[in-house]
Design an enzyme around this catalytic site. Structure first.
Site, PDB file in Angstrom:
ATOM      1  N   LYS A  22     -11.658  -0.751  62.684  1.00 46.60           N
ATOM      2  CA  LYS A  22     -12.336  -0.770  61.445  1.00 46.60           C
ATOM      3  C   LYS A  22     -11.509  -1.588  60.585  1.00 46.60           C
ATOM      4  O   LYS A  22     -11.836  -2.930  60.192  1.00 46.60           O
ATOM      5  CB  LYS A  22     -13.642   0.110  60.772  1.00 46.60           C
ATOM      6  CG  LYS A  22     -13.922   0.292  59.576  1.00 46.60           C
ATOM      7  CD  LYS A  22     -14.276   1.569  58.678  1.00 46.60           C
ATOM      8  CE  LYS A  22     -13.214   2.363  58.359  1.00 46.60           C
ATOM      9  NZ  LYS A  22     -12.529   2.421  57.328  1.00 46.60           N
ATOM     10  N   ASN A  23     -10.031  -1.317  60.746  1.00 42.79           N
ATOM     11  CA  ASN A  23      -9.610  -1.416  59.439  1.00 42.79           C
ATOM     12  C   ASN A  23      -8.365  -2.353  59.822  1.00 42.79           C
ATOM     13  O   ASN A  23      -8.324  -2.987  59.194  1.00 42.79           O
ATOM     14  CB  ASN A  23      -8.348  -0.075  58.911  1.00 42.79           C
ATOM     15  CG  ASN A  23      -8.807   1.076  58.416  1.00 42.79           C
ATOM     16  OD1 ASN A  23     -10.121   1.168  57.481  1.00 42.79           O
ATOM     17  ND2 ASN A  23      -9.099   2.418  57.496  1.00 42.79           N
ATOM     18  N   CYS A 118     -14.593   5.332  49.365  1.00 43.62           N
ATOM     19  CA  CYS A 118     -14.231   7.105  50.353  1.00 43.62           C
ATOM     20  C   CYS A 118     -14.186   7.020  48.874  1.00 43.62           C
ATOM     21  O   CYS A 118     -12.857   6.807  48.646  1.00 43.62           O
ATOM     22  CB  CYS A 118     -13.338   7.981  50.991  1.00 43.62           C
ATOM     23  SG  CYS A 118     -15.108   7.827  52.689  1.00 43.62           S
ATOM     24  N   ARG A 123      -8.256   5.512  43.348  1.00 45.20           N
ATOM     25  CA  ARG A 123      -7.821   4.694  44.151  1.00 45.20           C
ATOM     26  C   ARG A 123      -6.452   3.860  43.590  1.00 45.20           C
ATOM     27  O   ARG A 123      -7.829   2.250  43.269  1.00 45.20           O
ATOM     28  CB  ARG A 123      -8.292   3.964  45.523  1.00 45.20           C
ATOM     29  CG  ARG A 123      -8.718   5.455  46.132  1.00 45.20           C
ATOM     30  CD  ARG A 123      -9.356   5.454  47.041  1.00 45.20           C
ATOM     31  NE  ARG A 123      -8.589   5.282  48.251  1.00 45.20           N
ATOM     32  CZ  ARG A 123      -9.800   4.248  49.272  1.00 45.20           C
ATOM     33  NH1 ARG A 123     -10.865   4.828  49.774  1.00 45.20           N
ATOM     34  NH2 ARG A 123      -9.291   3.650  50.294  1.00 45.20           N
ATOM     35  N   ILE A 125      -4.896  -0.163  41.781  1.00 46.58           N
ATOM     36  CA  ILE A 125      -5.065  -1.097  42.583  1.00 46.58           C
ATOM     37  C   ILE A 125      -3.514  -1.857  42.530  1.00 46.58           C
ATOM     38  O   ILE A 125      -3.305  -3.192  42.508  1.00 46.58           O
ATOM     39  CB  ILE A 125      -5.666  -2.023  43.120  1.00 46.58           C
ATOM     40  CG1 ILE A 125      -6.558  -2.247  41.255  1.00 46.58           C
ATOM     41  CG2 ILE A 125      -7.460  -1.674  43.498  1.00 46.58           C
ATOM     42  CD1 ILE A 125      -7.448  -3.782  41.365  1.00 46.58           C
ATOM     43  N   ASP A 126      -2.766  -1.171  40.905  1.00 47.74           N
ATOM     44  CA  ASP A 126      -2.188  -2.057  40.878  1.00 47.74           C
ATOM     45  C   ASP A 126      -0.654  -2.605  41.110  1.00 47.74           C
ATOM     46  O   ASP A 126      -0.102  -3.391  40.969  1.00 47.74           O
ATOM     47  CB  ASP A 126      -1.188  -0.409  39.781  1.00 47.74           C
ATOM     48  CG  ASP A 126      -0.379   0.521  40.957  1.00 47.74           C
ATOM     49  OD1 ASP A 126      -0.944   1.248  41.148  1.00 47.74           O
ATOM     50  OD2 ASP A 126       0.843   0.519  40.698  1.00 47.74           O
ATOM     51  N   ASP A 307      -5.878   9.255  58.465  1.00 45.55           N
ATOM     52  CA  ASP A 307      -7.736   8.998  58.399  1.00 45.55           C
ATOM     53  C   ASP A 307      -7.565  10.371  59.778  1.00 45.55           C
ATOM     54  O   ASP A 307      -8.733  10.222  60.439  1.00 45.55           O
ATOM     55  CB  ASP A 307      -7.527   7.597  58.666  1.00 45.55           C
ATOM     56  CG  ASP A 307      -7.481   6.870  57.250  1.00 45.55           C
ATOM     57  OD1 ASP A 307      -7.526   7.229  56.411  1.00 45.55           O
ATOM     58  OD2 ASP A 307      -7.989   5.733  57.806  1.00 45.55           O
ATOM     59  N   ARG A 399     -20.067   4.159  58.565  1.00 44.33           N
ATOM     60  CA  ARG A 399     -19.687   3.664  57.927  1.00 44.33           C
ATOM     61  C   ARG A 399     -18.390   3.237  59.014  1.00 44.33           C
ATOM     62  O   ARG A 399     -17.839   1.814  58.318  1.00 44.33           O
ATOM     63  CB  ARG A 399     -19.151   3.803  56.318  1.00 44.33           C
ATOM     64  CG  ARG A 399     -19.600   3.800  55.210  1.00 44.33           C
ATOM     65  CD  ARG A 399     -19.039   3.533  53.929  1.00 44.33           C
ATOM     66  NE  ARG A 399     -17.923   3.434  55.100  1.00 44.33           N
ATOM     67  CZ  ARG A 399     -16.453   3.853  54.056  1.00 44.33           C
ATOM     68  NH1 ARG A 399     -16.315   5.153  53.451  1.00 44.33           N
ATOM     69  NH2 ARG A 399     -15.325   3.176  53.808  1.00 44.33           N
TER      70      ARG A 399
END
Ligand code: EPU
Length: 430
Positions: A22-23, A118, A123, A125-126, A307, A399
């Site tokens: 998936k990733n 999730c 989380r 995003i800087d 994960d 997902r």
């Protein structure tokens, strides 16, 4: 609404085939629009919902997406005609923000609503934004809801990431492959999916070197072309079945894997007393007694993957002794502990640390999947427990786990997916 019903207690036996990662699939799908050509992507886990949403976004911005077979998709990016992606499209998944880097790379412009995904703690995003800005883009975040990035020209630059970030490494790579000159990403993520993305970009004619180390060098090229590419096997799906085999005292051959990618997981399973046998593209995991305790600390690759932390905690919940689980990536990844405790586990979680006191047996109970990997942990717990476990909120599991019911049934699990009406859709007969 759907849920899983599991009658636990049976050891898993047999062979299970792992899907594409998936990733890796998610950034590769976004990257396909950099080519303005046709890409054929194989070993794509098409039926998981994250991949589905990415394909919907591709179609939404004009790409022609054609399913060739169950795991192969053809993406024709010549017709992409928009750099705007609204919240309706992005809200379902984190990886929707890979279109910021990809659209910047393609158009020098991206207007993309903030992503979903999730909840694992904050989380930010800087680092993504810092990278885009160092490449020459101006970036604003409108109402905390939409990222608007523009650049008349992207120019290669040294970029040092303040922390190891998979997402920022991906997004910067996507924006940099067609920038003018050399980009050097330092403190880059080293996960197998980063290497797979770099290999995909290079198959399209990009010049990316060093992926898999913490310094990635990208020499910008003017144009990319289409390609045929097969995605690597999913490290985390494989690890999940490995732990499920051990937790049920089973004996399972997990096929279509890269054993090297599984080393950190194999080593911990061995520490708990499991046998792990490696083949060229398979591993066999078995455990015929109560697992032993072991401590886990999650780290960026090649450390133990965050994960896999919830799934591994299920095995430790059944271990002989007390284990410490330390989560160093996410600030809120122990929500599953309450659910496991409902099944008789003894887990005390505080902040980023959990103390897992092993118990002899888990008992089936109604639980829910708080997020994707927490959901995977609930499945393993249900398979290992005595009695019946019902798991709600399985949309999170959908997902990231392709054909999970069919695959588990194939190795002897008693699991089914059932439809249950939403509570508010029930009519009151009284
Ligand atoms: N971070 C920042 N600023 C940034 C970016 C990240 O502070 O700009 C922090 C995060 O808050 C976190 C750490 O850096 O504490 C690492 O985050 P990273 O960016 O690596 O995570 P991600 O890209 O959002 C991906 C996976 C996750 C996986 C993490 C870590 C995808 C789509 N998601 O997330 O996978 O947990 O890397 O390996 O690739 C999952 O598949 O279940 C999943 C959650």
């Amino acid at each position: 609404m759907e849920k899983f019903i599991i009658n636990g207690g049976a050891p898993l036996h047999g062979e299970v085939e792992i899907s594409g990662a998936k990733n890796a699939a998610l950034p590769i799908l976004a990257a396909s629009i950099l080519s303005q050509d046709v890409c054929v992507i194989e070993n794509l886990p098409c039926s998981i919902s994250d991949v589905n949403y990415m394909m919907k976004i591709l179609a939404h911005i004009g790409a022609k997406v054609k399913l060739i077979n169950k795991n192969t998709v053809e993406i024709d990016s010549r017709f992409v005609n928009s750099y705007v992606i609204s919240h309706d499209m992005t809200k379902h998944l984190r990886a929707s923000y890979y279109f910021i880097g990809a659209l910047l790379g393609r158009y020098g412009r991206a207007k993309v609503a903030m992503p979903g995904g999730c909840y694992l703690g904050a989380r930010p995003i800087d680092q993504h934004i810092k990278g885009f800005e160092l490449l020459g883009a101006s970036v604003s975040v409108e109402d905390n809801a939409t990222v608007d990035a523009k650049a008349s020209k992207l120019i290669g630059s040294p970029i040092y990431l303040d922390m190891v970030s998979v997402g920022a490494t991906v997004n910067i790579l996507l924006a940099a492959v067609k920038a003018e000159g050399l980009t050097v990403i330092e403190n880059a993520a080293k996960e197998p999916h980063i290497v797979d993305l770099a290999n995909f970009l290079n198959s399209m004619g990009a010049d990316v070197r060093g992926a898999g180390t913490d310094v990635i060098k990208v020499r910008g090229v003017e144009q990319l072309h289409g390609c045929n590419y097969s995605i690597i096997p999913d490290q985390i799906e494989a690890g999940t079945y490995m732990v499920a085999a051990a937790a049920t005292h089973g004996n399972v051959i997990i096929k279509n894997v890269i054993p090297k990618h599984l080393e950190s997981i194999s080593k911990k399973l061995i520490e708990c007393g499991a046998e792990v046998e490696e083949f060229d593209d398979a591993v066999r995991v078995s455990l015929d007694r109560r697992p032993g305790k072991c401590n886990i600390k999650t780290m960026p690759h090649p450390g133990f993957p965050t994960d896999m932390q919830p799934q591994m905690a299920v095995l430790l919940a059944l271990a002989d002794g007390t284990s410490i689980v330390s989560e160093s990536i996410w600030s809120n990844r122990f929500r599953y502990a309450d659910q496991l405790n409902r099944m008789g586990a003894d887990i005390k979680a505080d902040g980023q640390l959990a103390v897992v006191q092993g118990v002899e047996q888990l008992k089936g109970a109604p639980v829910k999947a708080d997020d994707l990997r927490a959901g995977a942990a609930m499945i393993i717990a249900g398979l290992a427990a005595s009695g019946t476990t019902e798991i709600e909120d399985i949309l999170h599991i959908d997902r990231g786990y392709e054909d999970v019911v069919e695959k588990l049934k194939g190795i002897g699990a008693d699991i089914k997916r059932v439809f249950c009406p939403e509570p508010n859709s029930l009519t009151n007969a009284g």
